[in-house]
Write a protein that holds these residues in place. Structure first.
Motif, short mmCIF file in Angstrom:
data_model
loop_
_atom_site.label_atom_id
_atom_site.label_comp_id
_atom_site.label_asym_id
_atom_site.label_seq_id
_atom_site.Cartn_x
_atom_site.Cartn_y
_atom_site.Cartn_z
N LEU A 1 -16.43 0.56 -7.10
CA LEU A 1 -15.06 1.04 -7.06
C LEU A 1 -14.74 1.55 -5.66
CD1 LEU A 1 -12.38 1.77 -8.46
CD2 LEU A 1 -13.42 3.95 -9.14
N ILE A 2 -13.65 1.06 -5.09
CA ILE A 2 -13.16 1.52 -3.79
C ILE A 2 -11.82 2.21 -4.02
CG2 ILE A 2 -12.49 0.86 -1.46
CD1 ILE A 2 -14.03 -1.78 -1.92
N SER A 3 -11.73 3.47 -3.62
CA SER A 3 -10.50 4.24 -3.82
C SER A 3 -10.01 4.80 -2.49
CB SER A 3 -10.73 5.38 -4.80
OG SER A 3 -9.54 6.11 -5.04
N ILE A 4 -8.77 4.49 -2.15
CA ILE A 4 -8.17 5.02 -0.92
C ILE A 4 -7.09 6.03 -1.29
CG2 ILE A 4 -8.70 3.00 0.48
CD1 ILE A 4 -5.85 2.00 0.01
N ALA A 5 -6.90 7.00 -0.41
CA ALA A 5 -5.94 8.06 -0.72
C ALA A 5 -5.35 8.63 0.56
CB ALA A 5 -6.64 9.17 -1.51
N ALA B 1 -4.91 6.39 -4.88
CA ALA B 1 -4.67 7.63 -5.64
C ALA B 1 -3.21 7.90 -5.90
CB ALA B 1 -5.29 8.82 -4.91
N GLY B 2 -2.30 7.11 -5.32
CA GLY B 2 -0.88 7.25 -5.61
C GLY B 2 -0.27 8.55 -5.11
N PHE B 3 0.96 8.80 -5.53
CA PHE B 3 1.68 10.01 -5.16
C PHE B 3 0.95 11.26 -5.65
CE2 PHE B 3 4.68 13.44 -5.86
CZ PHE B 3 5.51 13.41 -4.75
N VAL B 4 0.39 11.17 -6.85
CA VAL B 4 -0.27 12.32 -7.45
C VAL B 4 -1.53 12.72 -6.69
CG1 VAL B 4 -1.76 11.05 -9.06
CG2 VAL B 4 -0.95 13.34 -9.67
N ASN C 1 0.86 -1.18 0.00
CA ASN C 1 0.00 0.00 0.00
C ASN C 1 0.90 1.24 0.00
OD1 ASN C 1 -1.89 1.99 0.29
ND2 ASN C 1 -2.54 1.43 2.35
N PRO C 2 1.20 1.79 -1.17
CA PRO C 2 2.17 2.88 -1.27
C PRO C 2 1.75 4.19 -0.64
CG PRO C 2 1.07 2.55 -3.36
CD PRO C 2 0.64 1.42 -2.48
N ILE C 3 0.46 4.32 -0.30
CA ILE C 3 0.01 5.60 0.27
C ILE C 3 -0.03 5.59 1.79
CG2 ILE C 3 -1.33 6.20 -1.78
CD1 ILE C 3 -3.84 5.42 -0.10
N ASP C 4 0.23 4.43 2.42
CA ASP C 4 0.21 4.37 3.87
C ASP C 4 1.48 5.01 4.42
OD1 ASP C 4 0.51 3.41 6.63
OD2 ASP C 4 -1.23 2.14 6.17
N SER C 5 1.32 6.10 5.15
CA SER C 5 2.47 6.86 5.65
C SER C 5 3.31 6.05 6.65
CB SER C 5 2.00 8.16 6.32
OG SER C 5 1.08 7.88 7.37
N GLN C 6 2.72 5.01 7.25
CA GLN C 6 3.44 4.17 8.20
C GLN C 6 4.00 2.91 7.54
OE1 GLN C 6 0.45 3.59 11.25
NE2 GLN C 6 1.13 5.40 12.38
N GLY C 7 3.79 2.79 6.24
CA GLY C 7 4.34 1.65 5.51
C GLY C 7 3.62 0.34 5.76
N ASP D 1 -19.71 -14.03 -3.32
CA ASP D 1 -18.82 -14.58 -4.34
C ASP D 1 -18.42 -13.52 -5.37
OD1 ASP D 1 -21.34 -14.29 -5.40
OD2 ASP D 1 -21.24 -16.11 -6.62
N LEU D 2 -18.42 -12.27 -4.95
CA LEU D 2 -18.09 -11.17 -5.86
C LEU D 2 -16.61 -11.22 -6.24
CD1 LEU D 2 -20.01 -8.36 -3.97
CD2 LEU D 2 -20.71 -9.44 -6.11
N LYS D 3 -16.33 -10.99 -7.51
CA LYS D 3 -14.95 -10.97 -7.98
C LYS D 3 -14.31 -9.65 -7.60
CE LYS D 3 -11.98 -11.51 -12.01
NZ LYS D 3 -11.90 -11.81 -13.44
N ILE D 4 -13.16 -9.72 -6.89
CA ILE D 4 -12.46 -8.52 -6.41
C ILE D 4 -11.10 -8.40 -7.08
CG2 ILE D 4 -11.59 -7.32 -4.36
CD1 ILE D 4 -13.52 -8.99 -2.69
N LEU D 5 -10.76 -7.19 -7.49
CA LEU D 5 -9.50 -6.93 -8.19
C LEU D 5 -8.81 -5.74 -7.56
CD1 LEU D 5 -9.12 -6.97 -12.06
CD2 LEU D 5 -8.19 -5.07 -10.74
N TYR D 6 -7.52 -5.85 -7.33
CA TYR D 6 -6.74 -4.76 -6.75
C TYR D 6 -5.73 -4.25 -7.77
CZ TYR D 6 -3.35 -2.26 -3.79
OH TYR D 6 -2.50 -1.32 -3.25
N LEU D 7 -5.77 -2.94 -8.03
CA LEU D 7 -4.82 -2.30 -8.95
C LEU D 7 -3.71 -1.69 -8.11
CD1 LEU D 7 -7.40 -0.54 -11.32
CD2 LEU D 7 -6.13 -2.65 -11.74
N SER D 8 -2.61 -2.41 -8.00
CA SER D 8 -1.56 -2.01 -7.07
C SER D 8 -0.81 -0.75 -7.50
CB SER D 8 -0.57 -3.15 -6.87
OG SER D 8 0.09 -3.46 -8.07
N ASP D 9 -0.94 -0.36 -8.76
CA ASP D 9 -0.26 0.84 -9.24
C ASP D 9 -1.16 2.07 -9.26
OD1 ASP D 9 2.40 -0.30 -10.00
OD2 ASP D 9 1.14 -1.51 -11.30
#
Length: 449
Positions: free
Chosen positions: A318-322, A291-294, A5-11, A432-440
């Motif tokens: 759609l689930i978006s974290i930032a 939402a990434g660095f941007v 999770n690149p946006i987590d400030s605690q890594g 049984d919902l199909k879940i996909l994570y876009l790591s970038d």
């Protein structure tokens, strides 16, 4: 499962259901010696004389030649600081060639974004620049007295460019090339347009027709009107040299592309296009992205949502974290909020119709909301869940979608996402919902293929 999770400030890792499909782009390896790579690129550029040769020629023509280096603002992780940065080597060559320190300017291409604060500038620029007292200036798209009128493009856009840039003898662009949801990719010509233009210059460039064009999208340059208009501005303003980079997930340099405005940028585009497109087997019921660095605020987080469209089933979720780092405004400008609230209160179709109306008064930042509308043409407004600690629990009545913080008291990304998935499963009455994570997040573009 646990994923990066690149946006987590605690890594901290992001915990997802075990059956989640994880997709990531395979970016090239980081360069082993980025400092040498930058030096080599300046000495042996693409379709151009060496940077030093160009600098000397300008100085020979005018012993008091002025040089301007255009840099990106803090919405892009361009390496302007530390080992292997691309800013100091440019300035070193100019000083060694004979340019006077007072004739050098580092110009921040803020576009229509707010000016960067002194603290923000110090965080992205190498101390060497301050030690040598090189001028650093924010572009201001509303300050008409500091803009130079150059004419109009074939499409009719007003071309007013920052006067420091227009009047410089040597014009240098720097930046990052990555996927961009309007212009195909960032970098190159975008340093000038929208980086250095007037607010009025965005009226056609970011107007409803160009924003709504099917080719105004990620990883496409041919036939992309936003790219074409941006390039037209840059050509009218003039560009002597560019240096752009590509980066990996940890913001390490993977490629350096210096030289001619179009040819060098095209080379970078071809490299990015080769790995930023991600083929997926089928669209998912639930797509999770970040939402990434941007994603410094809600305005910028639109890029992640738009990039996810290709992975979403019609009427999916759609689930978006930032992690919003803009301390001045975590949502966006007043105009952005105004148009966004219209979208939240109506629908994507109604908003787009309104933006195309001859009676609609163009508003700066409406383009970002138009891109949000593209997301909500595929899913209903209430199928979008968002979470950023900085706006959790606030009055978000003007924002489309559901504030995920309303489902839990936890501030942990993993717990928030878990509660959202449970909420969706309850709404759909199935697990049984199909879940996909876009790591970038916004940097990779999924497509069924």
């Amino acid at each position: 499962m646990q994923v990066h999770n690149p946006i987590d400030s605690q890594g901290k890792k992001l915990e997802l259901p075990e059956h989640t499909l994880v997709y990531a782009m395979q970016a090239p390896k980081a360069l082993s010696d980025p400092k040498q790579a930058v030096s080599d690129a300046l000495a042996n550029p693409i379709a151009s004389d060496s940077f030093q040769h160009i600098a000397k020629a300008k100085l020979a023509a005018n012993p008091q030649a002025k040089a301007v280096i255009v840099i990106s603002d803090n919405t892009r992780p361009v390496p302007y600081k530390g080992e292997g940065n691309i800013l100091v080597p440019l300035l070193e060559v100019l000083l060694e060639t004979g340019y006077e320190k007072d004739n050098l300017t580092v110009l921040i291409a803020t576009g229509t974004h707010r000016p960067m604060t002194d603290d923000e500038i110090e965080r992205i620029i190498d101390p060497w620049v301050f030690e040598h007292k090189i001028a650093i200036v924010n572009h201001d798209c509303k300050e008409d007295d500091n803009l130079t009128y150059l004419g109009r493009t074939e499409r009719g856009s007003e071309v007013k460019i920052n006067s420091i840039y227009s009047k410089a003898d040597l014009k240098i662009l720097t930046g990052l090339v990555e996927s961009h949801f309007m212009a195909g990719v960032s970098g190159g010509r975008k340093s000038v347009c929208p980086g250095l233009i007037s607010e009025h210059g965005t009226f056609l460039f970011h107007g409803a027709d160009l924003m709504g064009h099917q080719n105004s999208c990620d990883l496409l340059l041919d036939g992309n009107p936003v790219h074409e208009e941006s390039l037209a501005f840059a050509k009218m303003a003039g560009v002597d040299f560019i240096i752009n980079v590509t980066l990996d997930h940890a913001f390490n340099i993977t490629g350096v592309f210096a030289g001619d405005l179009e040819v060098a940028h095209q080379k970078a585009f071809e490299m990015v296009k080769g790995y930023a497109k991600i083929p997926i087997n089928e669209e998912a019921d639930i797509v999770i992205t970040h939402a990434g660095f941007v994603g410094i605020n809600h305005y910028q987080s639109a890029k992640a949502a738009f990039a996810a469209i290709g992975a979403l089933k019609k009427d999916g979720y759609l689930i978006s974290i930032a992690n919003f780092t803009d301390k001045k405004d975590v949502v966006g400008s007043v105009m952005y909020k105004t148009v966004l609230s219209i979208l939240a209160l109506t629908s994507a179709q109604e908003l787009v119709t309104l933006l195309h109306s001859k009676d609609w008064p163009f508003m700066p930042d409406q383009w970002q909301v138009q891109k949000w509308a593209s997301v909500f043409e595929k899913i209903p407004l209430d199928h979008y869940y968002y979470y950023a600690p900085q706006i959790a629990g606030e009055d978000n009545s003007g924002l489309p979608g559901i504030d995920a913080s309303s489902l839990t008291n936890s501030t942990e990304y993993s717990e928030v996402v878990k509660k959202v998935i449970q909420h969706i499963e309850k709404r759909e009455q199935r697990k049984d919902l199909k879940i996909l994570y876009l790591s970038d997040g916004p940097y990779a573009i999924p497509y069924v293929g």
